[in-house]
Design a protein around this motif. Sequence first.
Motif, PDB file in Angstrom:
ATOM      1  N   GLY A 134     -25.482 -26.387 -10.598  1.00 23.32           N
ATOM      2  CA  GLY A 134     -25.689 -27.029  -9.450  1.00 23.32           C
ATOM      3  C   GLY A 134     -24.545 -28.028  -9.068  1.00 23.32           C
ATOM      4  O   GLY A 134     -23.564 -28.219  -9.824  1.00 23.32           O
ATOM      5  N   MET A 135     -25.004 -29.013  -8.469  1.00 25.24           N
ATOM      6  CA  MET A 135     -24.020 -30.263  -7.818  1.00 25.24           C
ATOM      7  C   MET A 135     -24.655 -31.331  -8.445  1.00 25.24           C
ATOM      8  O   MET A 135     -25.738 -31.534  -8.525  1.00 25.24           O
ATOM      9  N   ILE A 136     -23.798 -32.421  -8.694  1.00 28.45           N
ATOM     10  CA  ILE A 136     -24.031 -33.840  -9.194  1.00 28.45           C
ATOM     11  C   ILE A 136     -23.193 -34.753  -8.247  1.00 28.45           C
ATOM     12  O   ILE A 136     -21.982 -34.729  -7.956  1.00 28.45           O
ATOM     13  N   ASP A 137     -23.977 -35.832  -7.645  1.00 33.34           N
ATOM     14  CA  ASP A 137     -23.330 -36.569  -6.853  1.00 33.34           C
ATOM     15  C   ASP A 137     -23.431 -37.974  -7.730  1.00 33.34           C
ATOM     16  O   ASP A 137     -24.582 -38.502  -8.183  1.00 33.34           O
ATOM     17  N   VAL A 138     -22.076 -38.636  -7.980  1.00 31.54           N
ATOM     18  CA  VAL A 138     -22.078 -39.931  -8.788  1.00 31.54           C
ATOM     19  C   VAL A 138     -21.341 -40.823  -7.889  1.00 31.54           C
ATOM     20  O   VAL A 138     -20.313 -40.667  -7.485  1.00 31.54           O
ATOM     21  N   THR A 139     -22.342 -41.899  -7.497  1.00 36.34           N
ATOM     22  CA  THR A 139     -21.546 -43.033  -6.842  1.00 36.34           C
ATOM     23  C   THR A 139     -21.460 -44.330  -7.504  1.00 36.34           C
ATOM     24  O   THR A 139     -22.204 -44.718  -8.338  1.00 36.34           O
ATOM     25  N   TYR A 140     -20.210 -44.903  -7.420  1.00 35.14           N
ATOM     26  CA  TYR A 140     -19.744 -46.393  -8.217  1.00 35.14           C
ATOM     27  C   TYR A 140     -20.556 -47.324  -7.518  1.00 35.14           C
ATOM     28  O   TYR A 140     -20.202 -47.262  -6.295  1.00 35.14           O
ATOM     29  N   ILE A 141     -21.263 -48.072  -8.100  1.00 37.88           N
ATOM     30  CA  ILE A 141     -21.886 -49.144  -7.636  1.00 37.88           C
ATOM     31  C   ILE A 141     -21.103 -50.459  -7.961  1.00 37.88           C
ATOM     32  O   ILE A 141     -20.717 -51.190  -6.952  1.00 37.88           O
TER      33      ILE A 141
END
Length: 186
Positions: A134-141
């Motif tokens: 699947g897909m993984i969305d990683v966001t830098y905080i």
Amino acid sequence: MKNIILILFAITTSSCNAQNLPLSTKYSQIPNNAHIKDLNNDLNKYVGSWNASVGDKQIHLYITKQEDRPINLISKSYYSDVLVIKYEILVNNQIVESTKNYTLENANITSMDLDIDGSIIFDYEGGKCGVGWGMIDVTYIDSTHLKWNYIPESTVITNINCPDYPAGGIKINLPDEPKDIIFTKQ
């Protein structure tokens, strides 16, 4: 003669530079053998070791930047700077799944796109027999926190298309619930 050499040098140099394109380049605009480069250093802030706890699971991510990874998609071949995630998942301090010792080429989570909002979209090839792909969305905080969202796709796996399918089934260990899991840099 000197002018001819300078002209050839200028043409060669401009041809090489034209092949270095930014991460934001759309797939349809990537020529074969191009180099998609992290010209703004957008990927560097994700690099490092990150940890989170979800229920009784401890998840350790090891994110590495790989430059000029060969990419072969549909009818295009090019090179791209990417992020590669290796991971280790523990339940009650026992390792239940680990890709920590995989090579960068064998790791099954690789970045594929820099989203408009600055998050990185990863392709997860799945675990054993592709389960959980699947897909993984990683966001830098900020410099010590990332936000993780994993969207597994469903796949029907049986002992026919996965000969070493275990009797108890294959478990997806990467966390997909709750949404917006926060990882802390170590």
